[in-house]
Enzyme design. Sequence first.
Site, short mmCIF file in Angstrom:
data_model
loop_
_atom_site.label_atom_id
_atom_site.label_comp_id
_atom_site.label_asym_id
_atom_site.label_seq_id
_atom_site.Cartn_x
_atom_site.Cartn_y
_atom_site.Cartn_z
N GLY A 155 -6.71 15.80 28.06
CA GLY A 155 -6.66 17.21 27.69
C GLY A 155 -7.83 17.60 26.82
N GLY A 160 -8.14 20.61 25.42
CA GLY A 160 -7.75 21.84 24.72
C GLY A 160 -8.18 21.72 23.26
N PHE A 161 -7.49 22.44 22.38
CA PHE A 161 -7.87 22.44 20.97
C PHE A 161 -7.77 21.05 20.35
CE2 PHE A 161 -6.86 26.90 21.65
CZ PHE A 161 -7.96 27.49 21.07
N VAL A 202 -3.74 14.21 35.35
CA VAL A 202 -2.95 13.03 34.97
C VAL A 202 -1.60 13.11 35.66
CG1 VAL A 202 -1.87 11.84 33.02
CG2 VAL A 202 -4.11 12.92 32.74
N GLU A 211 1.47 41.49 21.70
CA GLU A 211 0.08 41.77 22.07
C GLU A 211 0.00 42.36 23.48
OE1 GLU A 211 -1.87 38.44 19.08
OE2 GLU A 211 -1.67 37.93 21.18
N ASP A 228 0.45 20.66 21.00
CA ASP A 228 1.70 21.23 21.50
C ASP A 228 2.60 20.20 22.17
OD1 ASP A 228 0.84 23.66 20.63
OD2 ASP A 228 0.69 24.61 22.60
N ALA A 257 -3.02 26.70 17.49
CA ALA A 257 -4.32 26.08 17.72
C ALA A 257 -4.77 25.31 16.48
CB ALA A 257 -5.33 27.16 18.08
C1 LIG Z 1 -1.07 33.36 25.29
C2 LIG Z 1 -1.21 32.45 24.10
C3 LIG Z 1 -1.62 32.96 22.88
C4 LIG Z 1 -1.77 32.12 21.78
N1 LIG Z 1 -2.19 32.66 20.60
C5 LIG Z 1 -2.41 31.85 19.55
C6 LIG Z 1 -2.95 32.38 18.34
O1 LIG Z 1 -3.20 33.59 18.22
N2 LIG Z 1 -3.18 31.51 17.31
C7 LIG Z 1 -2.91 30.17 17.43
O2 LIG Z 1 -3.16 29.41 16.48
N3 LIG Z 1 -2.39 29.65 18.54
C8 LIG Z 1 -2.13 30.45 19.61
N4 LIG Z 1 -1.62 29.94 20.76
C9 LIG Z 1 -1.21 28.52 20.79
C10 LIG Z 1 -2.38 27.60 20.99
O3 LIG Z 1 -3.19 28.05 22.06
C11 LIG Z 1 -1.84 26.20 21.26
O4 LIG Z 1 -1.05 25.81 20.16
C12 LIG Z 1 -2.98 25.21 21.45
O5 LIG Z 1 -3.70 25.54 22.61
C13 LIG Z 1 -2.44 23.79 21.57
O6 LIG Z 1 -3.53 22.92 21.71
P1 LIG Z 1 -3.36 21.59 22.57
O7 LIG Z 1 -4.64 20.85 22.45
O8 LIG Z 1 -2.10 20.90 22.22
O9 LIG Z 1 -3.17 22.09 24.07
P2 LIG Z 1 -4.07 23.04 24.96
O10 LIG Z 1 -5.07 23.76 24.14
O11 LIG Z 1 -3.12 23.82 25.78
O12 LIG Z 1 -4.86 22.01 25.89
C14 LIG Z 1 -4.22 21.21 26.84
C15 LIG Z 1 -5.26 20.75 27.84
O13 LIG Z 1 -4.67 19.76 28.66
C16 LIG Z 1 -5.01 19.99 30.01
N5 LIG Z 1 -3.94 19.41 30.83
C17 LIG Z 1 -2.63 19.75 30.83
N6 LIG Z 1 -1.96 18.98 31.70
C18 LIG Z 1 -2.86 18.14 32.26
C19 LIG Z 1 -2.76 17.10 33.23
N7 LIG Z 1 -1.61 16.77 33.80
N8 LIG Z 1 -3.89 16.46 33.57
C20 LIG Z 1 -5.09 16.78 33.01
N9 LIG Z 1 -5.23 17.75 32.09
C21 LIG Z 1 -4.12 18.41 31.71
C22 LIG Z 1 -5.12 21.49 30.12
O14 LIG Z 1 -5.94 21.88 31.20
C23 LIG Z 1 -5.72 21.87 28.77
O15 LIG Z 1 -7.12 21.92 28.80
C24 LIG Z 1 -1.48 30.74 21.89
C25 LIG Z 1 -1.06 30.22 23.12
C26 LIG Z 1 -0.94 31.07 24.21
C27 LIG Z 1 -0.49 30.49 25.54
#
Ligand SMILES: Cc1cc2nc3c(=O)[nH]c(=O)nc-3n(C[C@H](O)[C@H](O)[C@H](O)COP(=O)(O)OP(=O)(O)OC[C@H]3O[C@@H](n4cnc5c(N)ncnc54)[C@H](O)[C@@H]3O)c2cc1C
Length: 421
Positions: free
Chosen positions: A12, A14-15, A80, A171, A300, A316
Amino acid sequence: MLQSSPRVVILGAGFGGLETTKALGRAQVEITLIDRENYHCFQPLLYQVATAALSPADIAWPIRHILRRQKNATVFMTEVTGIDVRARVVHTKAGPFSFDFLVIATGARNSYFGHDRWAEIAPGLKRIEDATRIRRSILSSFEKAELARDDAERKRLLTFVIIGGGPTGVEMAGAIAEVARQTLARDFRRIDPRTARIVLIEAGPRLLPTFSDQHSSYARDTLVAMGVDVMTSSPVLECDERGVDLASGRIDAGSVIWAAGVMASPAAQWISTEHDRGGRVVVCPDLSLQGFNNIFVIGDTASVKDASGRPVPGLASAAKQMGKYVGKLIAARVVGQSLPPFRYRHEGSLATIGRRAAVVELGALQLRGFIGWMFWSAVHIYFLIGIRNRFVVAITWLWSYVTFKRGARLITEVPPIAPAE
Ligand SMILES: Cc1cc2nc3c(=O)[nH]c(=O)nc-3n(C[C@H](O)[C@H](O)[C@H](O)COP(=O)(O)OP(=O)(O)OC[C@H]3O[C@@H](n4cnc5c(N)ncnc54)[C@H](O)[C@@H]3O)c2cc1C
């Protein structure tokens, strides 16, 4: 014989995953970063793509580009499908990857609380594809309403229901109200978009349940002033192609949007381990998996408690803090050192309500209204990646603030619109 560097596989980008990768930038490790997309998405601004204010490329960046200077990191785009924790292998659609350390940061997905069928009817907002699908649904409803020959059908098509009164629902409701009342106000001949009905439905007693009562009431009052119908204590009982059912009756709608909940990625199933009700993997104080001190779960996907025993929120900033911690911990372990347990610092909560108001809770700093919106805008521009995106988003917001215009009003990947019966 030369000993090879430890292999760190990060799932992943993501953040959380990106932050781990960056924190390992100087470590003597070989990083493999796997994501099913080729981009990192800034999810807090997805609702702006869904409501045609920004384009997908304004809030997403190629992962390879972000990491182009980090020579110890190799990026693979694949999905994955499973993990063998004992054999230390990640299974993907492109084959297996072996690891010495594993960081699971695959985030969350939409949750329909057992009503999976609703996913087809009420798209949630989690990925870029979701945002463009919602944009298509909203804009197509106006187009179909212009074609409709029947008043009841026109009224249905011009009714937009948002389920879930958290920050995303608030929003979305504010932004759709602005699309209808301002952006599209003069663009149609047979319908008046300003008559659109926007309904925000929340099962609990108030909007923005994680904010103070005062800010929750402020959000409600601001939305009502923008012409949004706010319905609290109203769980949705049924959802179909033509609307939703509540205990108080039926609402016929042309678009239904889901903002009511998410659950963790299926990591707990991949590793067959203990999880909480939201599917989050329960981890040790150093974010490692019980019994496996070389496997970490963050963001998350992880169930973590703060110093006072409260669950760390799905934000995030929390994912970034966990990602940075685990990166540093692995770097320390590689050279035979250790770190104290992870400690979460809450950096605050923000939510915007349309183009002139927001609520901000950052410890002692409590803002609302226009000043809150200015603060919200500055924070979001600051956290965007890349000078180009910051510049484009800032100029786009300024332009739409002055003109009420939304430039990304494209209906794409959709068959020709059939006249409404
Ligand atoms: C609409 C929305 C608004 C939000 N607004 C806010 C805000 O204003 N402020 C704030 O702090 N937080 C906000 N959040 C929450 C924040 O975005 C999440 O808490 C944050 O993204 C979590 O980070 P992460 O790294 O756990 O997962 P993510 O950032 O979701 O990254 C997960 C990554 O894993 C990858 N992935 C998933 N499954 C697989 C797989 N099977 N194989 C390969 N890759 C995979 C995905 O493509 C992604 O790139 C918001 C979320 C959403 C949906």
